[in-house]
Design a protein around this motif. Structure first.
Motif, PDB file in Angstrom:
ATOM      1  N   THR A  16       0.942  -1.205  -0.066  1.00 40.10           N
ATOM      2  CA  THR A  16      -0.198  -0.093   0.175  1.00 40.10           C
ATOM      3  C   THR A  16       0.815   1.348  -0.102  1.00 40.10           C
ATOM      4  N   ALA A  17       0.326   2.290  -0.531  1.00 37.62           N
ATOM      5  CA  ALA A  17       0.834   3.450  -0.449  1.00 37.62           C
ATOM      6  C   ALA A  17       0.905   4.021   1.051  1.00 37.62           C
ATOM      7  N   GLU A  31      -9.457   1.311   8.797  1.00 38.36           N
ATOM      8  CA  GLU A  31     -10.289  -0.314   8.942  1.00 38.36           C
ATOM      9  C   GLU A  31      -9.935  -0.998   7.722  1.00 38.36           C
ATOM     10  N   ARG A  32     -10.165  -0.280   6.372  1.00 38.53           N
ATOM     11  CA  ARG A  32     -10.210  -0.890   5.152  1.00 38.53           C
ATOM     12  C   ARG A  32      -9.044  -1.507   4.704  1.00 38.53           C
ATOM     13  N   LEU A  33      -7.938  -1.079   5.323  1.00 39.65           N
ATOM     14  CA  LEU A  33      -6.611  -1.708   5.055  1.00 39.65           C
ATOM     15  C   LEU A  33      -6.297  -2.856   6.130  1.00 39.65           C
ATOM     16  N   TRP A  34      -6.485  -2.629   7.258  1.00 38.75           N
ATOM     17  CA  TRP A  34      -6.076  -3.831   8.315  1.00 38.75           C
ATOM     18  C   TRP A  34      -7.242  -4.788   8.395  1.00 38.75           C
ATOM     19  N   ASP A  95     -13.512   2.552  11.822  1.00 38.12           N
ATOM     20  CA  ASP A  95     -14.058   3.590  11.067  1.00 38.12           C
ATOM     21  C   ASP A  95     -15.287   3.207  10.128  1.00 38.12           C
ATOM     22  N   GLY A  96     -15.309   1.897  10.202  1.00 38.22           N
ATOM     23  CA  GLY A  96     -16.596   1.422   9.202  1.00 38.22           C
ATOM     24  C   GLY A  96     -16.225   1.585   7.674  1.00 38.22           C
ATOM     25  N   GLY A  97     -14.724   1.777   7.167  1.00 41.85           N
ATOM     26  CA  GLY A  97     -14.410   1.918   5.947  1.00 41.85           C
ATOM     27  C   GLY A  97     -14.639   3.420   5.500  1.00 41.85           C
ATOM     28  N   ARG A  98     -14.889   4.170   6.359  1.00 38.70           N
ATOM     29  CA  ARG A  98     -15.019   5.803   5.820  1.00 38.70           C
ATOM     30  C   ARG A  98     -13.772   6.444   5.827  1.00 38.70           C
ATOM     31  N   MET A  99     -12.638   5.853   6.355  1.00 42.57           N
ATOM     32  CA  MET A  99     -11.201   6.840   6.424  1.00 42.57           C
ATOM     33  C   MET A  99     -10.626   6.840   5.103  1.00 42.57           C
TER      34      MET A  99
END
Length: 136
Positions: A16-17, A31-34, A95-99
């Protein structure tokens, strides 16, 4: 902030960047990453039982989110292909994928321990300077 490519060290790895925040004590992982990390990549770190719930939140990028703490090892690679393995303590956002931001690597709180950072003028580099980190 500087841009790096990071790999999560553990057999299979995610790429990832990342941005570097020299003033942040902890790395921040959306959260979308971890959620994509394989089991065992992150070692959970418990909060002290006396830590009040309102101190288990972070305000970043216009939002406030709860987080868990974890330790993980990243392989950092700059644009020249130089690499450095770094074990960091991360705030794993809930963050529910919002970040919307990439992994944010915090460089305080022990990351620089035993390492040297150099900056040299370079008109061809972003922001007119080239940075290098040398490990122990």
């Amino acid at each position: 902030m500087r841009s790096l490519k990071t790999s999560i060290l553990s057999g299979d790895f995610a790429i990832t960047a990342a941005v570097v925040d020299t003033g942040a004590f902890f790395t921040v992982v959306a959260e979308r990453l971890w959620r994509q990390f394989r089991p065992g990549v992150v070692t959970p770190l418990p909060f002290d039982p006396l830590t009040p719930p309102h101190l288990r939140n972070i305000t970043i990028a216009g939002g406030t989110f709860p987080y868990d703490l974890g330790e993980l090892t990243l392989r950092l690679e700059d644009k020249n292909g130089s690499a450095l393995a770094a074990t960091v303590v991360a705030k794993l956002l809930r963050d529910g994928g919002r970040m919307p931001v990439p992994l944010t690597l915090g460089l305080r709180g022990g990351f620089f321990e035993g390492r040297t950072v150099h900056a040299e003028p370079d008109p061809a580099a972003a922001f007119g300077e080239r940075w290098t980190i040398e490990g122990p």
